[in-house]
Design a protein around this motif. Structure first.
Motif: not given
Length: 398
Positions: A116-117, A132-140, A159-163, A193-197
């Protein structure tokens, strides 16, 4: 100290993706680029001095990232910049943030599982998940009902969290992060949680590291409710040295931490990091804070310039400076622009600029403009965007 962000640095002929690799994304080579999210600035002088000193040593043998200098610089940076105590015993290292994300997805999900992202979604994450053969499921971003629905699906494992969020620049609040943590615990979904920014927030907004929400005190990893989490990040974005490679993160659960390190050391063969990346990170975190503050103020000025020009030309857009970063995410749908094709044609063929189309992130009708550059270039890009949008909007209206 004062720093010069105004003087252009010629990046052509340096094998850089943004300038020399323009034809990878656009059909014309000779375009002024506002695309991939690196900056047109030299790295901090403190980092350059440290690199020169290390190069002068002349020996670049296998290196251990577990040294106290690297661990201590990260620990102190999080404490001083983000008011957060981190457990460096949970530290991991990898060549890039996306490499870490891919490794964590291999650990915590299986082919066919859902990831989920939030949408719009960074294109690198899209490629990693589907590759990687996974399914991306996006929400606003503000669709909390949708987020819970997707996380509640039995095969949604992560859950991929871009933060902060890329490309919108949204900085997640404490209330939002707590709500996400509650959903993750309730549905047994791991959080990456990707916090590169994180170090690029603007005044009035505070980044809160995910490690605060992963366990009892932000340091225990998997708590009684079973939350699995990782925080992945790097100094390469904030201090503009992505070509040196190198990223790090924290994996909360001790067993997961050990498994991540084992995989990197054995299956991936990545036990030894790039020594110049370690050198750059340590110098940036120990001595680069003043430069970073100057950069943040300068790029905020670029964004304010764009805001003023968009307000003057298209007040109905009501575009405002994002909460973090140097990327301008602009919604053009109020002007009747709901797809990318014609606008991109005008930008490329008539204005000779490269601007990322919103469809790259799953959002046609938007554009992402990289303003991590000298003011003169930023003004050229802003004016080109205004002219192109006016042409396309007028044609759509007529």
């Amino acid at each position: 100290m004062t720093y010069d962000f105004d003087t252009p640095v010629d990046r052509r002929g340096t094998w850089c993706v943004q300038w020399d690799g323009i034809t990878d994304r656009f059909p014309v080579a000779d375009l002024l680029p506002f695309t991939i999210s690196d900056m047109d600035f030299r790295s901090p002088p403190q980092v350059l001095d440290a690199l020169e000193s290390r190069i002068a040593h002349g020996v670049f043998g296998y290196t251990d990232w577990r040294n106290d200098d690297f661990r201590g610089a990260i620990r102190d940076w999080f404490r001083d910049r983000h008011a957060t105590e981190v457990d460096v015993d949970r530290l991991v290292y990898a060549p890039s943030v996306l490499n870490q994300i891919a490794q964590l997805l291999r650990m915590w999900t299986a082919p066919g599982d859902g990831v989920v992202a939030h949408a719009p979604t960074y294109d690198g994450l899209r490629k990693a998940v589907t590759g990687l053969g996974r399914e991306l499921r996006t929400v606003g971003l503000d669709d909390w009902a949708g987020l819970e629905r997707e996380m509640a699906r039995p095969d949604s494992r992560a859950l991929f969290l871009c933060s902060p969020h890329n490309p919108t620049g949204h900085v997640w609040t404490d209330t939002e992060l707590r709500r996400i943590a509650e959903l993750a615990r309730a549905h047994d979904v791991a959080v990456v949680s990707d916090e590169i920014h994180a170090d690029l927030t603007h005044d009035g907004h505070t980044h809160l590291p995910w490690s605060r929400y992963g366990g009892h005190d932000g340091r225990d990893g998997r708590d009684g409710a079973g939350l699995r989490w990782a925080l992945v990040t790097s100094g390469t974005k904030s201090f503009n040295f992505p070509a040196l490679s190198g990223s790090y993160g924290f994996v909360g659960d001790p067993d997961d931490h050990a498994e991540f390190v084992r995989r990197m050391d054995t299956a991936e063969g990545l036990a030894s990091p790039a020594v110049l990346s370690l050198t750059a990170h340590i110098a940036a975190y120990r001595h680069g804070g003043d430069w970073l503050d100057g950069l943040r103020a300068y790029t905020y000025g670029n964004l304010r310039m764009l805001e003023e020009r968009l307000d003057a030309a298209f007040p109905e857009l009501r575009w405002r400076v994002p909460e973090a970063g140097y990327l301008a995410w602009v919604d053009l749908r109020p002007l009747g622009i709901r797809e990318d094709t014609e606008l991109q044609r005008v930008l490329v063929e008539e204005e000779k600029v490269a601007v990322m189309p919103g469809g790259t992130y799953g959002a046609p009708g938007f554009v992402r403009l990289n303003l991590g550059c000298p003011r003169s270039k930023a003004e050229t890009g802003a004016d080109a965007l205004v002219r192109a949008v006016r042409k396309v909007a007028d044609r759509a209206a007529g």
